[in-house]
Design a protein around this motif. Structure first.
Motif, PDB file in Angstrom:
ATOM      1  N   LYS A   6       7.439  -7.007  68.798  1.00  0.00           N
ATOM      2  CA  LYS A   6       7.503  -7.492  70.137  1.00  0.00           C
ATOM      3  C   LYS A   6       6.757  -6.889  70.917  1.00  0.00           C
ATOM      4  O   LYS A   6       6.125  -7.635  71.861  1.00  0.00           O
ATOM      5  N   LYS A   8       3.943  -5.635  70.104  1.00  0.00           N
ATOM      6  CA  LYS A   8       2.512  -6.051  69.685  1.00  0.00           C
ATOM      7  C   LYS A   8       1.778  -7.078  70.244  1.00  0.00           C
ATOM      8  O   LYS A   8       0.649  -7.657  70.620  1.00  0.00           O
ATOM      9  N   TYR A   9       2.938  -8.281  70.580  1.00  0.00           N
ATOM     10  CA  TYR A   9       2.380  -9.643  70.965  1.00  0.00           C
ATOM     11  C   TYR A   9       3.041  -9.675  72.346  1.00  0.00           C
ATOM     12  O   TYR A   9       4.210  -9.521  72.687  1.00  0.00           O
ATOM     13  N   ARG A  10       1.987 -10.435  73.211  1.00  0.00           N
ATOM     14  CA  ARG A  10       2.522 -10.942  74.584  1.00  0.00           C
ATOM     15  C   ARG A  10       2.886 -12.500  74.518  1.00  0.00           C
ATOM     16  O   ARG A  10       2.189 -13.202  73.654  1.00  0.00           O
ATOM     17  N   ILE A  11       3.850 -12.727  75.110  1.00  0.00           N
ATOM     18  CA  ILE A  11       4.461 -14.370  75.260  1.00  0.00           C
ATOM     19  C   ILE A  11       4.444 -14.591  76.600  1.00  0.00           C
ATOM     20  O   ILE A  11       4.542 -13.833  77.528  1.00  0.00           O
ATOM     21  N   VAL A  50       2.352 -17.637  72.455  1.00  0.00           N
ATOM     22  CA  VAL A  50       2.361 -16.359  71.829  1.00  0.00           C
ATOM     23  C   VAL A  50       0.820 -16.015  71.836  1.00  0.00           C
ATOM     24  O   VAL A  50      -0.021 -16.758  71.356  1.00  0.00           O
ATOM     25  N   GLU A  51       0.319 -14.890  72.365  1.00  0.00           N
ATOM     26  CA  GLU A  51      -0.909 -14.369  72.158  1.00  0.00           C
ATOM     27  C   GLU A  51      -1.233 -13.814  70.817  1.00  0.00           C
ATOM     28  O   GLU A  51      -0.557 -12.688  70.589  1.00  0.00           O
ATOM     29  N   ILE A  52      -1.890 -14.502  69.878  1.00  0.00           N
ATOM     30  CA  ILE A  52      -1.981 -13.837  68.736  1.00  0.00           C
ATOM     31  C   ILE A  52      -3.425 -13.196  68.514  1.00  0.00           C
ATOM     32  O   ILE A  52      -3.580 -12.479  67.486  1.00  0.00           O
ATOM     33  N   PRO A  54      -5.499 -11.153  70.837  1.00  0.00           N
ATOM     34  CA  PRO A  54      -5.669 -10.649  72.424  1.00  0.00           C
ATOM     35  C   PRO A  54      -7.208 -10.064  72.563  1.00  0.00           C
ATOM     36  O   PRO A  54      -7.631 -10.150  73.602  1.00  0.00           O
ATOM     37  N   CYS A  61      -4.199 -18.096  71.637  1.00  0.00           N
ATOM     38  CA  CYS A  61      -2.982 -18.239  72.075  1.00  0.00           C
ATOM     39  C   CYS A  61      -2.332 -19.531  71.272  1.00  0.00           C
ATOM     40  O   CYS A  61      -2.923 -20.596  71.188  1.00  0.00           O
ATOM     41  N   PHE A  66       8.770 -17.920  68.841  1.00  0.00           N
ATOM     42  CA  PHE A  66       8.603 -16.649  69.143  1.00  0.00           C
ATOM     43  C   PHE A  66       9.489 -15.974  67.991  1.00  0.00           C
ATOM     44  O   PHE A  66       9.138 -15.020  67.267  1.00  0.00           O
ATOM     45  N   GLN A  73       6.846 -12.464  60.610  1.00  0.00           N
ATOM     46  CA  GLN A  73       5.943 -11.082  60.468  1.00  0.00           C
ATOM     47  C   GLN A  73       6.915  -9.936  59.748  1.00  0.00           C
ATOM     48  O   GLN A  73       6.119  -9.240  58.935  1.00  0.00           O
TER      49      GLN A  73
END
Length: 175
Positions: A6, A8-11, A50-52, A54, A61, A66, A73
Motif C-alpha cells: 500500500k 509502495k503504490y499511489r492510488i 493505480v500508479e504502477i 512512478p 497509471c 486495487f 502482489q
C-alpha cells in the motif's frame, strides 16, 4: 505484507502528476491524458487509478481493482519467498582425540548437512594440556577435508579462538 505494498503504490487522489500514461483495465494503452481525465475514466469503470510506474515520464497509471492488485502482489511475493533457499549453519563438535570410528560418523553427518545445502561449522575443543599440541587437530581435520573436497569449499580457514579451533565449510553451488 499488504501494508508494504500500500505504501509502495499511489492510488486515485494520491497521484501527484499533472499528466499520466493511462492503461485500461484490459491492458490496452489509452495514451497520455491529464490526471483529472484519468480519474474520470477510472470512476466510469468503477475501479481505482493505480500508479504502477512512478519514475517514468509521465508516470504510468493503470485502471484496476486495487484490492485485487494488492492480493496478486502479496501472492507473488509469497511465491518468491518460498523459492528462496534458507541456508542454516550446522555445527559439529570434536576433540583432538576423536576416535577413527566416531570421526567417520561425524563425516557422514557433515556430508548430509552439505547435501541439504547447509553450511557446517566444525569446532575442535581443546582440553587441558591438549592446547600445547594444536597440530593434533590436523589429524582430525584432514580426513574431513578429504571426504568433502568435491562437495564443499572451506569458507573460513581453520583458526584458533581461545581453547577451540574453528572452521566453516560451505556447499559448492552448481550454476
Amino acid at each position: 505484507m499488504q501494508k508494504d505494498f500500500k505504501k509502495k503504490y499511489r492510488i486515485n487522489e494520491q497521484i501527484r502528476a499533472k499528466e499520466v500514461r493511462l492503461i485500461s483495465p484490459d491492458g490496452k494503452q489509452i495514451g497520455i491524458v491529464p490526471l483529472s481525465e484519468a480519474l474520470r475514466y477510472a470512476e466510469d469503470y468503477g475501479l481505482d487509478l493505480v500508479e504502477i510506474a512512478p519514475t517514468a515520464k509521465p508516470p504510468v497509471c493503470k485502471i484496476m481493482d486495487f484490492g485485487e492488485f494488492l492480493y496478486q502482489q502479496a501472492k507473488k511475493a509469497k511465491e518468491a519467498k518460498k523459492k528462496q533457499a534458507q541456508v542454516e549453519l550446522k555445527e559439529i563438535k570434536l576433540s583432538p582425540k576423536t576416535d577413527k570410528h566416531d570421526l567417520e560418523v561425524k563425516i557422514k553427518h557433515i556430508l548430509r548437512f552439505l547435501e541439504d545445502k547447509n553450511k557446517v561449522k566444525i569446532r575442535i575443543v581443546f582440553k587441558g594440556r591438549e592446547l600445547a599440541h594444536p597440530e593434533l587437530a590436523d589429524r582430525v581435520l584432514q580426513p574431513i577435508f578429504e571426504a568433502v573436497k568435491d562437495k564443499a569449499h572451506i569458507e573460513l580457514a581453520p583458526k584458533m579462538e581461545g581453547r577451540q579451533l574453528i572452521t566453516i565449510l560451505a556447499p559448492i553451488t552448481k550454476k
